[in-house]
Design a protein around this motif. Sequence first.
Motif, PDB file in Angstrom:
ATOM      1  N   PRO A   1       0.820  -1.208   0.000  1.00  0.00           N
ATOM      2  CA  PRO A   1       0.000   0.000   0.000  1.00  0.00           C
ATOM      3  C   PRO A   1       0.860   1.266   0.000  1.00  0.00           C
ATOM      4  CG  PRO A   1      -0.769  -1.547   1.643  1.00  0.00           C
ATOM      5  CD  PRO A   1       0.523  -2.077   1.135  1.00  0.00           C
ATOM      6  N   THR A   2       0.509   2.204  -0.880  1.00  0.00           N
ATOM      7  CA  THR A   2       1.211   3.478  -0.891  1.00  0.00           C
ATOM      8  C   THR A   2       0.696   4.353   0.245  1.00  0.00           C
ATOM      9  OG1 THR A   2      -0.359   4.056  -2.604  1.00  0.00           O
ATOM     10  CG2 THR A   2       1.899   3.651  -3.293  1.00  0.00           C
ATOM     11  N   THR A   3       1.517   5.337   0.646  1.00  0.00           N
ATOM     12  CA  THR A   3       1.186   6.152   1.814  1.00  0.00           C
ATOM     13  C   THR A   3       0.014   7.093   1.550  1.00  0.00           C
ATOM     14  OG1 THR A   3       2.884   7.655   1.061  1.00  0.00           O
ATOM     15  CG2 THR A   3       3.483   6.146   2.837  1.00  0.00           C
ATOM     16  N   ASN A   4      -0.322   7.331   0.251  1.00  0.00           N
ATOM     17  CA  ASN A   4      -1.426   8.265  -0.021  1.00  0.00           C
ATOM     18  C   ASN A   4      -2.800   7.628   0.166  1.00  0.00           C
ATOM     19  OD1 ASN A   4      -1.379   6.633  -2.249  1.00  0.00           O
ATOM     20  ND2 ASN A   4      -0.849   8.243  -3.709  1.00  0.00           N
ATOM     21  N   LEU A   5      -2.860   6.326   0.488  1.00  0.00           N
ATOM     22  CA  LEU A   5      -4.158   5.675   0.709  1.00  0.00           C
ATOM     23  C   LEU A   5      -4.645   5.993   2.121  1.00  0.00           C
ATOM     24  CD1 LEU A   5      -3.578   2.200  -0.925  1.00  0.00           C
ATOM     25  CD2 LEU A   5      -5.299   3.844  -1.566  1.00  0.00           C
ATOM     26  N   THR A   6      -5.223   7.166   2.296  1.00  0.00           N
ATOM     27  CA  THR A   6      -5.577   7.599   3.642  1.00  0.00           C
ATOM     28  C   THR A   6      -7.066   7.799   3.841  1.00  0.00           C
ATOM     29  OG1 THR A   6      -5.137   9.821   2.886  1.00  0.00           O
ATOM     30  CG2 THR A   6      -3.392   8.738   4.142  1.00  0.00           C
ATOM     31  N   ARG A   7      -7.810   8.019   2.751  1.00  0.00           N
ATOM     32  CA  ARG A   7      -9.238   8.340   2.929  1.00  0.00           C
ATOM     33  C   ARG A   7     -10.092   7.124   2.628  1.00  0.00           C
ATOM     34  NH1 ARG A   7     -10.847  13.254  -0.550  1.00  0.00           N
ATOM     35  NH2 ARG A   7     -12.831  12.895   0.452  1.00  0.00           N
ATOM     36  N   ARG A   8     -10.805   6.660   3.638  1.00  0.00           N
ATOM     37  CA  ARG A   8     -11.723   5.537   3.435  1.00  0.00           C
ATOM     38  C   ARG A   8     -12.935   6.043   2.647  1.00  0.00           C
ATOM     39  NH1 ARG A   8     -12.843   0.675   5.421  1.00  0.00           N
ATOM     40  NH2 ARG A   8     -10.960   0.715   6.664  1.00  0.00           N
ATOM     41  N   PRO A   9     -13.278   5.401   1.500  1.00  0.00           N
ATOM     42  CA  PRO A   9     -14.442   5.866   0.746  1.00  0.00           C
ATOM     43  C   PRO A   9     -15.726   5.695   1.552  1.00  0.00           C
ATOM     44  CG  PRO A   9     -13.543   3.859  -0.209  1.00  0.00           C
ATOM     45  CD  PRO A   9     -12.595   4.272   0.856  1.00  0.00           C
ATOM     46  N   GLY A  10     -16.644   6.648   1.402  1.00  0.00           N
ATOM     47  CA  GLY A  10     -17.882   6.647   2.173  1.00  0.00           C
ATOM     48  C   GLY A  10     -18.726   5.409   1.927  1.00  0.00           C
ATOM     49  N   ARG A  11     -19.485   5.020   2.960  1.00  0.00           N
ATOM     50  CA  ARG A  11     -20.335   3.834   2.852  1.00  0.00           C
ATOM     51  C   ARG A  11     -21.351   3.970   1.721  1.00  0.00           C
ATOM     52  NH1 ARG A  11     -19.831   0.637   7.416  1.00  0.00           N
ATOM     53  NH2 ARG A  11     -18.855   1.730   9.147  1.00  0.00           N
ATOM     54  N   ALA A  12     -21.931   5.183   1.578  1.00  0.00           N
ATOM     55  CA  ALA A  12     -22.979   5.362   0.575  1.00  0.00           C
ATOM     56  C   ALA A  12     -22.414   5.179  -0.831  1.00  0.00           C
ATOM     57  CB  ALA A  12     -23.593   6.757   0.715  1.00  0.00           C
ATOM     58  N   MET A  13     -21.178   5.671  -1.045  1.00  0.00           N
ATOM     59  CA  MET A  13     -20.565   5.503  -2.365  1.00  0.00           C
ATOM     60  C   MET A  13     -20.321   4.034  -2.661  1.00  0.00           C
ATOM     61  SD  MET A  13     -17.841   8.527  -1.846  1.00  0.00           S
ATOM     62  CE  MET A  13     -16.810   8.336  -3.266  1.00  0.00           C
ATOM     63  N   VAL A  14     -19.803   3.319  -1.665  1.00  0.00           N
ATOM     64  CA  VAL A  14     -19.540   1.892  -1.838  1.00  0.00           C
ATOM     65  C   VAL A  14     -20.849   1.147  -2.079  1.00  0.00           C
ATOM     66  CG1 VAL A  14     -18.708  -0.183  -0.684  1.00  0.00           C
ATOM     67  CG2 VAL A  14     -17.420   1.945  -0.504  1.00  0.00           C
ATOM     68  N   ALA A  15     -21.893   1.537  -1.330  1.00  0.00           N
ATOM     69  CA  ALA A  15     -23.182   0.854  -1.481  1.00  0.00           C
ATOM     70  C   ALA A  15     -23.758   1.088  -2.869  1.00  0.00           C
ATOM     71  CB  ALA A  15     -24.154   1.356  -0.411  1.00  0.00           C
ATOM     72  N   ALA A  16     -23.670   2.327  -3.377  1.00  0.00           N
ATOM     73  CA  ALA A  16     -24.207   2.624  -4.708  1.00  0.00           C
ATOM     74  C   ALA A  16     -23.465   1.822  -5.769  1.00  0.00           C
ATOM     75  CB  ALA A  16     -24.093   4.120  -4.994  1.00  0.00           C
ATOM     76  N   THR A  17     -22.128   1.784  -5.665  1.00  0.00           N
ATOM     77  CA  THR A  17     -21.340   1.007  -6.620  1.00  0.00           C
ATOM     78  C   THR A  17     -21.697  -0.472  -6.515  1.00  0.00           C
ATOM     79  OG1 THR A  17     -19.583   2.577  -6.134  1.00  0.00           O
ATOM     80  CG2 THR A  17     -19.011   0.720  -7.506  1.00  0.00           C
ATOM     81  N   GLY A  18     -21.810  -0.938  -5.253  1.00  0.00           N
ATOM     82  CA  GLY A  18     -22.154  -2.339  -5.037  1.00  0.00           C
ATOM     83  C   GLY A  18     -23.509  -2.683  -5.632  1.00  0.00           C
ATOM     84  N   GLY A  19     -24.465  -1.761  -5.534  1.00  0.00           N
ATOM     85  CA  GLY A  19     -25.785  -1.995  -6.108  1.00  0.00           C
ATOM     86  C   GLY A  19     -25.704  -2.208  -7.608  1.00  0.00           C
ATOM     87  N   LEU A  20     -24.889  -1.365  -8.277  1.00  0.00           N
ATOM     88  CA  LEU A  20     -24.774  -1.511  -9.734  1.00  0.00           C
ATOM     89  C   LEU A  20     -24.008  -2.788 -10.103  1.00  0.00           C
ATOM     90  CD1 LEU A  20     -24.229   2.143 -10.961  1.00  0.00           C
ATOM     91  CD2 LEU A  20     -26.204   0.692 -11.311  1.00  0.00           C
ATOM     92  N   VAL A  21     -23.035  -3.180  -9.264  1.00  0.00           N
ATOM     93  CA  VAL A  21     -22.349  -4.457  -9.504  1.00  0.00           C
ATOM     94  C   VAL A  21     -23.366  -5.597  -9.420  1.00  0.00           C
ATOM     95  CG1 VAL A  21     -20.677  -6.096  -8.575  1.00  0.00           C
ATOM     96  CG2 VAL A  21     -20.072  -3.700  -8.746  1.00  0.00           C
TER      97      VAL A  21
END
Lengths: 120, 485
Positions: free
Chosen positions: B430-450
């Motif tokens: 993992p690179t050091t710039n991976l600091t912001r956890r993506p929001g639950r709603a964004m993940v859920a919306a993407t997951g819905g389309l998957v």
Amino acid sequence: MSVVLAVTAGALVAAGTYLLLQRLLTRIVIGLGLIAHGANLVLLGSGGPPAAPPVIDGSGAPISDPLPQALVLTAIVITFGVTAFLLALAYRSYLLTSSDGVEDDVEDRRIAGFAGGGST
Amino acid sequence: MTTVVSLLVAVPLVAVGLALVLPSLALRRAVSMAASLASLVLSVIVLVSVDGGDAISVAVGGWTAPIGIQLVADRFAGLMLAVSSTALFGVLAYAVGQRDTDDAFPAFHATYHALAAGVALAFLTGDLFTLFVAFEIMLTASYVLITHRSEAAQVRSTMTYVVVGLVASGLFLIGIGLAYAATGTVNLIEMADRLGDVDSGTRAGIGWLFFMVFGIKAAIFPLFFWLPDSYPTAVTPVTAIFAGLLTKVGVYAIVRTQTLLFPSDGPSTFILIIAGLTMVIGVLGAIAQGDIKRILSFHIISQIGYMIMGLGFFTVAGLAAAIVFIVHQVIVKTVMFLVGGLVETSSGTGRLRDVSGVLHRYPVIAVLFLPAALSLAGLPPFSGFVGKLALVQAGFSAGQWIVVGVSLFASILTLFSMTKIWAGAFWGSPTTNLTRRPGRAMVAATGGLVAVSLFIAFAGQPLLEVATRAAQDLLTGGAVTIGGS
């Protein structure tokens, strides 16, 4: 379509295409305007020969086709709106870069550089 | 049922108005989501209705065609509407979940629904000039959406986008003028009747002009250059919905006009050559890129080639496969860009050399990426496999071995460039710039389309059957008459 109308439309589109290929944004905008005018003339010409105004007055005289006129009017309004947007964008581009030219895609040049041995 | 069809255009337009006047962001979000959900439900109702019975024809304002404007919902339009409103709803949920998109841009919801209205009208219209107006609504909304951050990079790339869009609109108008001069109508069904009597040279000229105009919108070879330049600069939800929908509306218009107005008896060699070149050039462009969104943008072009190939066979099987492929692409392409956006959100960059090890830090992003990427490449059991298998079978039965071979070659290259993203961004430490956890709603919306994309694979057989019926309608002229209902 009358020859005069067809030739005028052709000349407008030709001049518009020439201006579109320039690098200055103002010329591109004017070129687009000319192409839109050419397109409007083609639409107008598609209605057949000119005749009396399309108003039913009981005289029975042949009237001109009203549909192309309605279409041209719609097209003019749409072109007007989008051209205004384009001008605002061109002004914004001028504010940001203080030049009126169209710039190259930076990423494209970078990748073209790989092929050319990194010359850019 | 005619009311429901009209509502498909009216609901987004009402949402535009409400989103402009409502004072608070929370209200705008609520109305926007509700309108999008309503469109989704309505479009599914229309799809079920037209698949079970006849196509629905609406005379707008009570004026019957050819005097008035006719809206036609047939199976093809119904499928496109259902899948596009699914994508629109998913991306809207993602945008609301991302929070900074509509917060920084107060008119986002209004513009987004204007885009939705344009897309719905383009699918429904039975009238060439209304198709032009629908394209303009859609494009003007897209101009605003793509520039709203108006930083130097966006202004520069949008300039190309707007200028190309305007040139295409000018050519479209000229095409309408010529078609009207030749046939005396702009109603598509009436025009199809009358074009039979038009001199074959004139008809071919008008046909190829329309093919070129819609080809610019659909980004086929050699008219695609504007797309990878402009799409990646916009914010993620905007790029995702453009990628999922706008080019496919162009493909829809190509399919609609080529089957209805300019039908061909056998496979069209010209269209197949264009299709082959689009697939290969697009995927080669993707391999050369080093940024996730730019890789995906070139893949849009490559995948358009497959759809055009299905049309080029001019058989029921070919068209049905193309329709299935479009349905699959709308969802999967949108998902790919949303996942690319999740990587960008978590690391702040989409450049493959600046980010790696997402799999170890945020495994959920990798879980969402994998099915979509394998689906894009056409691996079983994902949705892309259903579309590609149908296309290959249609190609074999039409005897077009060469273009089928080219399409399989392009598929391998697609898989290669997907592994490039996977190996570059997801594997490694993992690179050091991976600091912001993506929001639950964004993940859920993407997951819905998957999940929708997995459902498409699961429901592959019924979908192919609906698409086959839609393709039969397209090739036989369907059951729609002028002004009939």
